[in-house]
Design an enzyme around this catalytic site. Structure first.
Site, short mmCIF file in Angstrom:
data_model
loop_
_atom_site.label_atom_id
_atom_site.label_comp_id
_atom_site.label_asym_id
_atom_site.label_seq_id
_atom_site.Cartn_x
_atom_site.Cartn_y
_atom_site.Cartn_z
N HIS A 130 0.82 -1.21 0.00
CA HIS A 130 0.00 0.00 0.00
C HIS A 130 0.86 1.27 0.00
O HIS A 130 0.34 2.36 -0.24
CB HIS A 130 -0.91 -0.02 1.24
CG HIS A 130 -2.33 0.36 0.96
ND1 HIS A 130 -2.88 0.46 -0.31
CD2 HIS A 130 -3.36 0.68 1.81
CE1 HIS A 130 -4.15 0.81 -0.22
NE2 HIS A 130 -4.47 0.96 1.05
N TYR A 140 -3.01 8.56 7.34
CA TYR A 140 -3.52 7.23 6.99
C TYR A 140 -4.28 7.37 5.68
O TYR A 140 -4.84 8.41 5.34
CB TYR A 140 -4.37 6.57 8.09
CG TYR A 140 -3.49 6.11 9.23
CD1 TYR A 140 -2.77 4.92 9.14
CD2 TYR A 140 -3.33 6.89 10.37
CE1 TYR A 140 -1.92 4.51 10.15
CE2 TYR A 140 -2.49 6.50 11.40
CZ TYR A 140 -1.78 5.31 11.28
OH TYR A 140 -0.94 4.92 12.28
N ASN A 163 -7.08 6.45 4.18
CA ASN A 163 -8.46 6.85 3.89
C ASN A 163 -8.76 8.31 4.24
O ASN A 163 -9.89 8.76 4.09
CB ASN A 163 -9.46 5.91 4.58
CG ASN A 163 -9.28 5.87 6.09
OD1 ASN A 163 -8.39 6.53 6.63
ND2 ASN A 163 -10.11 5.10 6.77
#
Length: 199
Positions: A20, A66, A68
């Site tokens: 990610h 982070y 989101n």
């Protein structure tokens, strides 16, 4: 002309090597090439550097919110410097491309990527450039005969490091992306896209 290059990832040492964080890997390389140091910049909720890349001044950003909540960081910087959506390039991991593949694209949906979803919401626009760094999909790791009805664990997959052979080809794809950056920062995105997609 691209004025802001954003790398997506999650903050913290435990995420550094995970799939990610492929966007962070690219921006780290760009900062190194430019001799720029990414520093914690609270007003932009991320690590930030102003860099001179191939004769052009470019802002580099790694949101530390982070994944989101990446949009909070991107919109803070874009608003401050009056940067338009189509002057932004977001580098991110892409499940729908195999490792070793990298593609440029303007606009489109989020493809289920929470970072892109949040950026689009905060910018009120999908018309920003994306550099899609292929990481593959967990379904590709399931033997073909066992795929019917199998539910690949995407969340777990993106938060794990790539296998050695995957890492090698992902690194090579990032090198190919770096090779077209002179065109990208000068606004020759169509030419950069053609060169990148030829490989």
């Amino acid at each position: 002309m691209i004025k802001l290059i954003v790398g997506l990832g999650n903050p913290g040492a435990e995420y550094t090597a995970t799939r990610h964080n492929a966007g962070f890997w690219l921006v780290d390389q760009l900062a190194r090439e430019a001799g720029a140091t990414l520093r914690d910049e609270r007003r932009f909720h991320g690590f930030y550097a102003k860099a001179r890349l191939h004769g052009e001044e470019v802002h580099l950003l790694e949101p530390q919110t982070y994944m989101n909540r990446s949009g909070q960081s991107v919109v803070a910087l874009a608003s401050f410097f009056k940067i338009l959506p189509d002057q932004i390039l977001v580098a991110h991991d892409e499940l729908d491309l195999p490792p070793g593949t990298v593609k440029l694209k303007l606009g489109g949906g989020s493809g289920g990527h929470n970072g892109l979803k949040d950026i689009s919401a905060h910018l009120s626009s999908q018309q920003y450039w994306r550099l899609r760094i292929g990481i593959g999909h967990p379904r590709d790791l399931i033997p073909e005969g066992a795929r019917a009805g199998a539910k690949p664990d995407v969340a777990n997959f993106v938060l794990k490091p790539p296998r050695r052979e995957e890492q090698d080809v992902i690194d090579a794809s990032i090198e190919r992306a770096l090779a077209v950056m002179p065109m990208v920062v000068k606004g020759e995105l169509d030419r950069a896209t053609m060169q990148l997609h030829r490989n």
